[in-house]
Design an enzyme around this catalytic site. Structure first.
Site, PDB file in Angstrom:
ATOM      1  N   SER A   1      56.049  43.680  39.484  1.00 37.38           N
ATOM      2  CA  SER A   1      55.871  42.320  39.984  1.00 37.38           C
ATOM      3  C   SER A   1      57.162  41.751  40.556  1.00 37.38           C
ATOM      4  O   SER A   1      57.682  42.245  41.543  1.00 37.38           O
ATOM      5  CB  SER A   1      55.309  41.437  38.870  1.00 37.38           C
ATOM      6  OG  SER A   1      54.986  40.156  39.340  1.00 37.38           O
TER       7      SER A   1
ATOM      8  N   ASP B   1      50.545  39.307  44.296  1.00 33.10           N
ATOM      9  CA  ASP B   1      49.414  38.660  43.640  1.00 33.10           C
ATOM     10  C   ASP B   1      49.676  37.172  43.415  1.00 33.10           C
ATOM     11  O   ASP B   1      48.777  36.431  43.031  1.00 33.10           O
ATOM     12  CB  ASP B   1      49.041  39.349  42.321  1.00 33.10           C
ATOM     13  CG  ASP B   1      50.165  39.346  41.294  1.00 33.10           C
ATOM     14  OD1 ASP B   1      51.299  38.969  41.635  1.00 33.10           O
ATOM     15  OD2 ASP B   1      49.905  39.752  40.139  1.00 33.10           O
TER      16      ASP B   1
ATOM     17  N   ASP C   1      54.574  42.134  44.248  1.00 28.58           N
ATOM     18  CA  ASP C   1      53.285  42.820  44.333  1.00 28.58           C
ATOM     19  C   ASP C   1      52.212  41.944  44.979  1.00 28.58           C
ATOM     20  O   ASP C   1      51.044  42.334  45.031  1.00 28.58           O
ATOM     21  CB  ASP C   1      52.831  43.323  42.966  1.00 28.58           C
ATOM     22  CG  ASP C   1      52.641  42.214  41.937  1.00 28.58           C
ATOM     23  OD1 ASP C   1      53.240  41.150  42.089  1.00 28.58           O
ATOM     24  OD2 ASP C   1      51.892  42.437  40.963  1.00 28.58           O
TER      25      ASP C   1
ATOM     26  N   ASP D   1      55.314  37.080  45.868  1.00 32.14           N
ATOM     27  CA  ASP D   1      56.163  37.884  44.997  1.00 32.14           C
ATOM     28  C   ASP D   1      56.029  39.357  45.381  1.00 32.14           C
ATOM     29  O   ASP D   1      55.322  39.710  46.328  1.00 32.14           O
ATOM     30  CB  ASP D   1      55.856  37.628  43.524  1.00 32.14           C
ATOM     31  CG  ASP D   1      54.488  38.128  43.082  1.00 32.14           C
ATOM     32  OD1 ASP D   1      53.653  38.441  43.952  1.00 32.14           O
ATOM     33  OD2 ASP D   1      54.250  38.206  41.866  1.00 32.14           O
TER      34      ASP D   1
END
Length: 460
Positions: free
Chosen positions: A102, A244, A242, A240
């Site tokens: 992340s 999501d 990743d 961010d």
């Protein structure tokens, strides 16, 4: 190698590069076999994706090897954002594995897990896979199969179905991918929407050469804020690593608080289904509950996608939002997707014909401290000290860390240990700025004093 500290409450995250790695491909191979045994996937399929981080391909391939040795069949979707992996899990009705850390620094990598249809794993899943991976014996040969599948086009089509292009003017939008996975998904997901896109750091690069892909840190939003103002854009979207999560910036270059975004999207979803349930976490502004009013029911969850998803499924909630800019949608298998949230805001601005700042202002009715982090040796001792100091000043609960709330005076304080990092996180909210600042400073002073006492005791 799998050091115990990499197993967090919601996922796995740890250092994979440098002189002191915390896990490696051998550990990933054992995790793959343990994943198959825990979910009884012998002879069955699961879907696996990864982000752009260094080592992600090697770690994911090792995981797949361990899983195939245990008899599972791997559907590899390659480079994906985490919400694209959630989509693949729902679309194919398969359990899923996403290799990502992340927003963590470049030296980290990790794994997020889900059951079929993007359902969350059980709260004790990471502890169970930790214990099993440490003892499981790997098969000698791979008996499971491997197939490659590209899901990007289908993912983008699903988002477009959920938030169609509406009537109104074309928009100019800044997108800061932070060299993360939004650079992979944004062009397809935003195609056909009449957008003039100014892209920042769209090339995939897991070393994050421009700024860390963590929009919770204000400094990481500065480039996008400047670009919005410099290009006279209607808004900015900052993702961010990743992808999501998505932070929203208005036309003035000001960050729209994620709680405000939650309120805006909650009302849009409730307009489709009046009376439905909305899920927020303990750190989300009371402004969301005020905005929803009688239009729906608001339920509070612990912080973290595993907890929010489970509560949403339990109550068939139409939407959920967290203070960290995670936004969850029932029609997206109760999973979080920053891109779908971005589409909602884009279409609101398009339809309204007025600036985003004006749309957001009516829901921005409290003053918030933002998340303030302290490194402490004993988080529980700090929480207990604050609880003692605030005795009789509000209602206390320990649902997620320590919360003290005073509804009559319209303020709350929350102090909780991070699920992913060795930090104590403080959030404060009040109707007026002076009260918020006074509460913030008081709690920080107690935390610092308690930390100093513990440090002095340890030094003796």
């Amino acid at each position: 190698m799998l050091t115990p500290g990499i197993f967090k409450a919601n996922d796995i995250r740890g250092v994979v590069t440098g002189d002191s790695p915390e896990w490696d491909t051998d550990g990933a191979r054992h995790l793959g076999a343990a994943f198959v045994e825990l979910l009884d996937l012998g002879g069955r399929e699961f879907v696996m994706g990864r982000d752009m981080r260094s080592g992600g391909e090697e770690l994911s391939q090792a995981f797949a090897d361990g899983a195939r040795r245990a008899g599972a069949n791997v559907v590899e979707v390659g480079l994906t954002s985490t919400d694209q992996l959630w989509f693949a899990s729902g679309w194919l009705s398969l359990p899923g594995v996403q290799f990502t850390a992340s927003h963590n620094p470049a030296e980290y990598n990790g794994i997020k897990f889900c059951l079929a249809d993007a359902r969350p794993v059980a709260p004790d899943f990471t502890a169970r896979i930790r214990d099993l991976a440490g003892t499981i014996e790997l098969g000698q040969t791979a008996t499971g199969s491997l197939r490659i599948l590209d899901t990007l086009e289908a993912y983008a089509a699903k988002l477009s179905d959920l938030v169609p292009v509406g009537a109104g003017r074309d928009l100019k939008v800044v997108i800061d991918a932070g060299n993360g996975m939004a650079g992979h998904t944004a062009a397809q997901a935003l195609a056909g929407r009449g957008l003039e896109v100014i892209g920042l750091y769209m090339d995939l690069d897991g070393t994050f050469p421009n700024h860390p892909a963590n929009p919770l840190v204000p400094e990481n939003l500065l480039d996008a804020r400047a670009a919005v103002m410099g290009h006279d854009a209607d808004l900015g979207l900052v993702f961010d690593g990743d992808a999501d999560r998505c932070f929203i910036i208005d036309e003035r270059g000001e960050v729209v608080d994620p709680s405000v975004v939650t309120a805006m999207i909650a009302l849009a979803e409730l307009a489709k289904e009046p009376g439905a349930t909305i899920v927020i976490n303990k750190i989300t502004s009371w402004g969301v509950t005020d905005a929803v009013g009688d239009a729906g029911e608001v339920i509070t969850s612990r912080v973290g996608h595993t907890f929010v998803k489970a509560l949403m499924a339990q109550h068939n909630a139409i939407f959920g939002g967290e203070h960290s800019a995670h936004y969850y949608f029932r029609d997206f298998w109760f999973a979080d997707t920053g891109m779908l949230a971005a589409l909602h805001i884009l279409e609101m601005v398009r339809a309204a014909g007025k600036p985003l700042s004006q749309l957001a202002a009516q829901y921005d009715t409290y003053h918030r401290s933002g998340e303030l982090n302290s490194e402490v040796a004993d988080a529980a001792a700090c929480q207990d000290a604050v609880a003692a100091a605030f005795e009789g000043r509000g209602v206390q609960d320990r649902m997620d860390g320590l919360t003290v709330a005073n509804h009559e005076q319209e303020w709350w304080v929350n102090l909780r240990a991070s699920n992913t990092e060795p930090l104590l996180r403080l959030n404060v909210e009040a109707r007026d700025a002076d009260t918020m600042a006074a509460l913030r400073d008081e709690v920080l002073a107690i935390v610092n004093e308690t930390r100093a006492t513990i440090d002095n005791r340890s030094a003796q």
